[in-house]
Design a protein around this motif. Structure first.
Motif, PDB file in Angstrom:
ATOM      1  N   LYS A  13       1.526   6.737  -6.937  1.00 26.07           N
ATOM      2  CA  LYS A  13       0.476   7.699  -7.271  1.00 26.07           C
ATOM      3  C   LYS A  13       0.971   9.126  -7.079  1.00 26.07           C
ATOM      4  O   LYS A  13       0.676  10.008  -7.891  1.00 26.07           O
ATOM      5  CB  LYS A  13      -0.768   7.445  -6.410  1.00 26.07           C
ATOM      6  N   GLU A  14       1.707   9.348  -6.000  1.00 25.17           N
ATOM      7  CA  GLU A  14       2.244  10.689  -5.749  1.00 25.17           C
ATOM      8  C   GLU A  14       3.252  11.080  -6.820  1.00 25.17           C
ATOM      9  O   GLU A  14       3.308  12.234  -7.250  1.00 25.17           O
ATOM     10  CB  GLU A  14       2.903  10.723  -4.361  1.00 25.17           C
ATOM     11  N   ALA A  15       4.035  10.089  -7.268  1.00 27.33           N
ATOM     12  CA  ALA A  15       5.027  10.363  -8.311  1.00 27.33           C
ATOM     13  C   ALA A  15       4.342  10.727  -9.625  1.00 27.33           C
ATOM     14  O   ALA A  15       4.769  11.637 -10.345  1.00 27.33           O
ATOM     15  CB  ALA A  15       5.927   9.149  -8.503  1.00 27.33           C
ATOM     16  N   VAL A  16       3.266  10.018  -9.940  1.00 28.33           N
ATOM     17  CA  VAL A  16       2.514  10.303 -11.160  1.00 28.33           C
ATOM     18  C   VAL A  16       1.892  11.691 -11.090  1.00 28.33           C
ATOM     19  O   VAL A  16       1.933  12.469 -12.050  1.00 28.33           O
ATOM     20  CB  VAL A  16       1.427   9.232 -11.391  1.00 28.33           C
ATOM     21  N   LYS A  17       1.335  12.028  -9.935  1.00 30.81           N
ATOM     22  CA  LYS A  17       0.718  13.349  -9.769  1.00 30.81           C
ATOM     23  C   LYS A  17       1.760  14.456  -9.901  1.00 30.81           C
ATOM     24  O   LYS A  17       1.491  15.523 -10.464  1.00 30.81           O
ATOM     25  CB  LYS A  17       0.046  13.441  -8.395  1.00 30.81           C
ATOM     26  N   GLU A  48       0.832  -1.201   0.000  1.00 31.69           N
ATOM     27  CA  GLU A  48       0.000   0.000   0.000  1.00 31.69           C
ATOM     28  C   GLU A  48       0.872   1.260   0.000  1.00 31.69           C
ATOM     29  O   GLU A  48       0.546   2.249  -0.651  1.00 31.69           O
ATOM     30  CB  GLU A  48      -0.931  -0.011   1.219  1.00 31.69           C
ATOM     31  N   ARG A  49       1.996   1.200   0.728  1.00 37.90           N
ATOM     32  CA  ARG A  49       2.915   2.345   0.766  1.00 37.90           C
ATOM     33  C   ARG A  49       3.529   2.584  -0.608  1.00 37.90           C
ATOM     34  O   ARG A  49       3.626   3.726  -1.068  1.00 37.90           O
ATOM     35  CB  ARG A  49       4.011   2.103   1.798  1.00 37.90           C
ATOM     36  N   GLN A  50       3.937   1.504  -1.272  1.00 35.67           N
ATOM     37  CA  GLN A  50       4.530   1.621  -2.596  1.00 35.67           C
ATOM     38  C   GLN A  50       3.522   2.172  -3.611  1.00 35.67           C
ATOM     39  O   GLN A  50       3.859   3.015  -4.452  1.00 35.67           O
ATOM     40  CB  GLN A  50       5.039   0.250  -3.062  1.00 35.67           C
ATOM     41  N   GLN A  51       2.277   1.699  -3.523  1.00 38.26           N
ATOM     42  CA  GLN A  51       1.229   2.188  -4.428  1.00 38.26           C
ATOM     43  C   GLN A  51       0.976   3.672  -4.207  1.00 38.26           C
ATOM     44  O   GLN A  51       0.803   4.440  -5.170  1.00 38.26           O
ATOM     45  CB  GLN A  51      -0.058   1.394  -4.215  1.00 38.26           C
ATOM     46  N   ALA A  52       0.952   4.094  -2.942  1.00 38.88           N
ATOM     47  CA  ALA A  52       0.735   5.509  -2.636  1.00 38.88           C
ATOM     48  C   ALA A  52       1.880   6.359  -3.165  1.00 38.88           C
ATOM     49  O   ALA A  52       1.663   7.458  -3.702  1.00 38.88           O
ATOM     50  CB  ALA A  52       0.598   5.688  -1.122  1.00 38.88           C
ATOM     51  N   MET A  53       3.112   5.860  -3.056  1.00 35.48           N
ATOM     52  CA  MET A  53       4.270   6.596  -3.554  1.00 35.48           C
ATOM     53  C   MET A  53       4.228   6.720  -5.077  1.00 35.48           C
ATOM     54  O   MET A  53       4.559   7.762  -5.634  1.00 35.48           O
ATOM     55  CB  MET A  53       5.558   5.885  -3.124  1.00 35.48           C
TER      56      MET A  53
END
Length: 208
Positions: A191-195, A184-189
């Motif tokens: 998403k933040e990178a894409v944003k 979940e942490r990796q997925q959140a990171m």
């Protein structure tokens, strides 16, 4: 309005009756345990008395020292430097029974996994053996040293620095919780990178 008040009072009465019945059941349970296993008439269960009670629940299969220590810790939520001097209080009887029965339900599966990694037949898994177990659970990837320490710290209920049979299920569940949190942490990171590097619209984000 009077009807609502009446319904509320009736529900409160039912809740009180349920609580009263549960208290009566608990008192009967405590009385039965003390009458059968409190040989010293102390109003509690000693180390040996608890072992005998657990053995009877297990239909005569003797409870090991590690199992008795684990039940004591689970019931009291406290570790002890000398478990043989600990007495289980009546308020902890239900917790002790629930922990023991839960463990017994999965014991055949626990034994199979444990025996595979207890390569020196010591009756416990040291760090290296726990690492081998977690590596297999992790599809061949070795856990990091800090991950290994974290699992051991959270699963070592007794506090002796190793994983015993009763602690194995918690070690496995703790590892899977860690893996899920890390995913979940990796997925959140991501998403933040894409944003941060892309354009986001109603349909999501795209990298430029």
């Amino acid at each position: 309005m009077a009807t609502l008040v009446l319904i509320k009072k009736r529900r409160e009465c039912e809740r009180r009756r349920e609580l009263f019945e549960k208290k009566k059941e608990h008192k009967r349970f405590v009385k039965d345990v003390l009458e059968s296993w409190d040989k010293g008439k102390t109003g509690t269960l000693t180390w040996d008395e608890l072992r005998q009670w657990l053995t009877s629940i297990a239909q005569g299969e003797p409870a090991t020292d590690d199992e008795v220590k684990w039940v004591m810790t689970m019931a009291t939520q406290e570790r002890s430097p000398d478990y043989e001097k600990v007495h289980i209080q009546p308020d902890n009887f239900s917790a002790a029974a629930e922990a023991w029965l839960s463990y017994r339900e999965s014991k055949s599966e626990i034994d199979a996994i444990f025996n595979k990694y207890d390569t020196d037949s010591s009756g416990c898994l040291d760090k290296a053996q726990l690492k081998n177990l977690l590596t297999e659970l992790n599809a061949g990837d070795e856990p990091l040293p800090e991950e290994l320490d974290w699992v051991l710290q959270n699963a070592d209920v007794i506090g002796d620095g190793v994983i015993n049979k009763p602690e194995l299920a918690k070690a496995i569940s703790v590892w899977y919780v860690h893996v899920q949190m890390e995913e979940e942490r990796q997925q959140a990171m991501q998403k933040e990178a894409v944003k941060a590097n892309g354009i986001c619209g109603p349909g999501g984000c795209s990298i430029q």
